[in-house]
Design a protein around this motif. Structure first.
Motif, PDB file in Angstrom:
ATOM      1  N   LEU A 226       0.831  -1.205   0.000  1.00  0.00           N
ATOM      2  CA  LEU A 226       0.000   0.000   0.000  1.00  0.00           C
ATOM      3  C   LEU A 226       0.868   1.258   0.000  1.00  0.00           C
ATOM      4  CD1 LEU A 226      -2.760   1.433   0.226  1.00  0.00           C
ATOM      5  CD2 LEU A 226      -2.653   1.061   2.702  1.00  0.00           C
ATOM      6  N   LYS A 227       2.097   1.141   0.448  1.00  0.00           N
ATOM      7  CA  LYS A 227       3.005   2.291   0.494  1.00  0.00           C
ATOM      8  C   LYS A 227       3.164   2.930  -0.882  1.00  0.00           C
ATOM      9  CE  LYS A 227       7.696   3.617   1.866  1.00  0.00           C
ATOM     10  NZ  LYS A 227       8.977   3.158   2.462  1.00  0.00           N
ATOM     11  N   GLY A 228       3.091   2.130  -1.937  1.00  0.00           N
ATOM     12  CA  GLY A 228       3.245   2.656  -3.288  1.00  0.00           C
ATOM     13  C   GLY A 228       1.986   3.280  -3.847  1.00  0.00           C
ATOM     14  N   ILE A 229       0.882   3.217  -3.110  1.00  0.00           N
ATOM     15  CA  ILE A 229      -0.413   3.720  -3.578  1.00  0.00           C
ATOM     16  C   ILE A 229      -0.787   5.033  -2.910  1.00  0.00           C
ATOM     17  CG2 ILE A 229      -2.891   3.165  -3.686  1.00  0.00           C
ATOM     18  CD1 ILE A 229      -2.064   0.199  -3.787  1.00  0.00           C
ATOM     19  N   VAL A 230      -0.326   5.224  -1.685  1.00  0.00           N
ATOM     20  CA  VAL A 230      -0.669   6.411  -0.891  1.00  0.00           C
ATOM     21  C   VAL A 230       0.537   7.356  -0.865  1.00  0.00           C
ATOM     22  CG1 VAL A 230      -1.352   7.223   1.399  1.00  0.00           C
ATOM     23  CG2 VAL A 230      -2.253   5.060   0.512  1.00  0.00           C
ATOM     24  N   PRO A 231       0.339   8.653  -1.031  1.00  0.00           N
ATOM     25  CA  PRO A 231       1.457   9.596  -0.941  1.00  0.00           C
ATOM     26  C   PRO A 231       2.236   9.426   0.358  1.00  0.00           C
ATOM     27  CG  PRO A 231      -0.476  10.705  -1.789  1.00  0.00           C
ATOM     28  CD  PRO A 231      -0.923   9.332  -1.386  1.00  0.00           C
ATOM     29  N   GLU A 232       3.549   9.567   0.276  1.00  0.00           N
ATOM     30  CA  GLU A 232       4.440   9.269   1.400  1.00  0.00           C
ATOM     31  C   GLU A 232       4.078  10.048   2.653  1.00  0.00           C
ATOM     32  OE1 GLU A 232       9.249   9.238   2.425  1.00  0.00           O
ATOM     33  OE2 GLU A 232       8.522   9.939   0.478  1.00  0.00           O
ATOM     34  N   ASP A 233       3.735  11.329   2.501  1.00  0.00           N
ATOM     35  CA  ASP A 233       3.460  12.145   3.686  1.00  0.00           C
ATOM     36  C   ASP A 233       2.098  11.875   4.303  1.00  0.00           C
ATOM     37  OD1 ASP A 233       2.011  13.266   1.621  1.00  0.00           O
ATOM     38  OD2 ASP A 233       2.470  15.334   2.145  1.00  0.00           O
ATOM     39  N   GLN A 234       1.289  11.005   3.671  1.00  0.00           N
ATOM     40  CA  GLN A 234      -0.021  10.635   4.220  1.00  0.00           C
ATOM     41  C   GLN A 234      -0.041   9.200   4.734  1.00  0.00           C
ATOM     42  OE1 GLN A 234      -1.781  12.748   0.334  1.00  0.00           O
ATOM     43  NE2 GLN A 234      -3.358  11.627   1.431  1.00  0.00           N
ATOM     44  N   TYR A 235       1.086   8.526   4.668  1.00  0.00           N
ATOM     45  CA  TYR A 235       1.123   7.079   4.910  1.00  0.00           C
ATOM     46  C   TYR A 235       2.013   6.735   6.099  1.00  0.00           C
ATOM     47  CZ  TYR A 235       2.328   2.150   4.101  1.00  0.00           C
ATOM     48  OH  TYR A 235       2.536   0.801   4.245  1.00  0.00           O
ATOM     49  N   ARG A 236       1.534   5.800   6.906  1.00  0.00           N
ATOM     50  CA  ARG A 236       2.375   5.167   7.912  1.00  0.00           C
ATOM     51  C   ARG A 236       1.994   3.693   8.016  1.00  0.00           C
ATOM     52  NH1 ARG A 236       0.427   7.928  13.546  1.00  0.00           N
ATOM     53  NH2 ARG A 236       0.317   9.757  12.200  1.00  0.00           N
ATOM     54  N   ALA A 237       2.965   2.858   8.341  1.00  0.00           N
ATOM     55  CA  ALA A 237       2.731   1.419   8.501  1.00  0.00           C
ATOM     56  C   ALA A 237       3.069   1.008   9.922  1.00  0.00           C
ATOM     57  CB  ALA A 237       3.564   0.632   7.502  1.00  0.00           C
ATOM     58  N   ASP A 238       2.371  -0.019  10.400  1.00  0.00           N
ATOM     59  CA  ASP A 238       2.621  -0.543  11.738  1.00  0.00           C
ATOM     60  C   ASP A 238       2.443  -2.059  11.672  1.00  0.00           C
ATOM     61  OD1 ASP A 238       2.830  -1.055  14.463  1.00  0.00           O
ATOM     62  OD2 ASP A 238       1.762   0.781  15.006  1.00  0.00           O
ATOM     63  N   VAL A 239       3.531  -2.781  11.919  1.00  0.00           N
ATOM     64  CA  VAL A 239       3.519  -4.237  11.808  1.00  0.00           C
ATOM     65  C   VAL A 239       3.375  -4.857  13.192  1.00  0.00           C
ATOM     66  CG1 VAL A 239       4.798  -6.285  11.077  1.00  0.00           C
ATOM     67  CG2 VAL A 239       4.926  -4.170   9.723  1.00  0.00           C
ATOM     68  N   LEU A 240       2.452  -5.802  13.308  1.00  0.00           N
ATOM     69  CA  LEU A 240       2.257  -6.554  14.546  1.00  0.00           C
ATOM     70  C   LEU A 240       3.111  -7.819  14.461  1.00  0.00           C
ATOM     71  CD1 LEU A 240       0.565  -6.628  17.191  1.00  0.00           C
ATOM     72  CD2 LEU A 240      -1.096  -8.005  15.945  1.00  0.00           C
ATOM     73  N   TYR A 241       4.180  -7.859  15.220  1.00  0.00           N
ATOM     74  CA  TYR A 241       5.106  -8.984  15.183  1.00  0.00           C
ATOM     75  C   TYR A 241       4.658 -10.039  16.185  1.00  0.00           C
ATOM     76  CZ  TYR A 241       8.134  -6.032  12.370  1.00  0.00           C
ATOM     77  OH  TYR A 241       8.642  -5.229  11.370  1.00  0.00           O
ATOM     78  N   ASP A 242       3.687 -10.831  15.781  1.00  0.00           N
ATOM     79  CA  ASP A 242       3.140 -11.879  16.646  1.00  0.00           C
ATOM     80  C   ASP A 242       2.621 -13.006  15.755  1.00  0.00           C
ATOM     81  OD1 ASP A 242       1.704 -13.523  18.370  1.00  0.00           O
ATOM     82  OD2 ASP A 242       1.037 -11.842  19.620  1.00  0.00           O
ATOM     83  N   LYS A 243       3.347 -14.101  15.719  1.00  0.00           N
ATOM     84  CA  LYS A 243       2.994 -15.219  14.838  1.00  0.00           C
ATOM     85  C   LYS A 243       1.709 -15.924  15.263  1.00  0.00           C
ATOM     86  CE  LYS A 243       6.549 -15.423  11.930  1.00  0.00           C
ATOM     87  NZ  LYS A 243       6.401 -15.372  10.453  1.00  0.00           N
ATOM     88  N   THR A 244       1.241 -15.666  16.485  1.00  0.00           N
ATOM     89  CA  THR A 244       0.046 -16.350  16.966  1.00  0.00           C
ATOM     90  C   THR A 244      -1.240 -15.667  16.510  1.00  0.00           C
ATOM     91  OG1 THR A 244      -0.116 -15.107  19.056  1.00  0.00           O
ATOM     92  CG2 THR A 244       1.334 -17.043  19.015  1.00  0.00           C
ATOM     93  N   ILE A 245      -1.138 -14.458  15.937  1.00  0.00           N
ATOM     94  CA  ILE A 245      -2.333 -13.722  15.514  1.00  0.00           C
ATOM     95  C   ILE A 245      -2.492 -13.862  14.016  1.00  0.00           C
ATOM     96  CG2 ILE A 245      -3.464 -11.478  15.419  1.00  0.00           C
ATOM     97  CD1 ILE A 245      -1.882 -10.708  17.928  1.00  0.00           C
TER      98      ILE A 245
END
Length: 267
Positions: A226-245
């Motif tokens: 999705l980073k390539g679809i939304v302008p950089e200054d409007q985008y943030r990502a947050d990864v949940l590092y939990d293999k159980t979810i």
């Protein structure tokens, strides 16, 4: 006391017409809908898909359920109105009975819902939370169908486990059916079109993209594309590092609630 409103979404088109009810049958529109948040489910989603997240938000004091908007298979829009406090954000659940339909049909239905929110409930700004395909059709709506004369401004969008480069292969494609299955294939024309329309994303919409390392349906790379679809200054990502979810668990966990609450600045 609950109220029920029946509208027509003709063949999933944006045009809305009233079936039997007059304007007086609606809850009074206007400023009582504070900071409305729409919850848009994904492929094969049902009324259960976001019910528990909405309940958790209510428990935290982050809002109250105000509307449940059900787009039927025959193109009608059934709106259930709940008693709620106008002092808290209005939580709105959107349900598509044709929950295996294409990106085109589902995003058009979402546009129709948004038109009703502006015209008949007086909403000028909304936030959207979309799980899986719900995040994709929300982006597609914003790229292709959003019209400031017809729809509220979407100030913030949260996508949760949304496969913008397609879902994982294997048994998923043999176990599922419907137009959306083709659209969700890696390299599909539907996904390619969304990627190609990256320059059409509204400048007023900030995005939080939540992905999980335990998601067995949406590969991490697919969600983060999705980073390539939304302008950089409007985008943030947050990864949940939990293999159980897993994929379905992403919107059933308090950790994701916390990420959304911080992004929306809920107190």
């Amino acid at each position: 006391m609950r109220k029920y409103v029946l509208l027509i979404v003709a063949a999933f088109c944006v045009y809305i017409s009233f079936l039997t009810l007059e304007k007086s049958d609606y809850v009074e529109s206007g400023n009582q809908y504070k900071d409305p948040v729409l919850f848009v489910h994904g492929f094969k989603g049902t009324a259960r898909s976001f019910s528990t997240m909405i309940a958790r938000f209510e428990e935290r004091g982050w809002g109250e359920r105000a509307l449940t908007m059900n787009v039927t298979r025959t193109g009608k829009l059934l709106v259930r109105e709940e008693p709620f406090s106008s002092e808290r954000p209005a939580l709105i659940q959107v349900i598509f009975e044709n929950n295996r339909s294409s990106f085109d049909a589902t995003s058009t239905a979402l546009a129709a819902v948004m038109q009703v929110l502006k015209n008949d409930y007086g909403m000028e700004r909304v936030k959207i939370v979309g799980h899986s395909m719900g995040g994709i059709v929300s982006v597609k709506f914003l790229q292709e169908l959003y019209d400031p004369a017809l729809h509220p401004v979407t100030s913030q969008l949260v996508t949760i486990g949304s496969p913008f480069n397609g879902v994982s292969g294997g048994r998923w494609f043999t176990q599922n059916h419907g137009p959306a299955v083709y659209d969700l294939m890696p390299g599909s024309p539907a996904l390619a079109k969304i990627a190609a329309n990256h320059n059409r994303f509204p400048s007023q919409t900030d995005v939080l993209n939540i992905a999980g390392t335990g998601d067995q349906v949406t590969p991490l790379q697919s969600a983060l594309s999705l980073k390539g679809i939304v302008p950089e200054d409007q985008y943030r990502a947050d990864v949940l590092y939990d293999k159980t979810i897993d994929h379905s668990g992403l919107h059933e966990t308090a950790a994701v609630d916390e990420k959304i609450g911080a992004f929306f600045d809920f107190k």
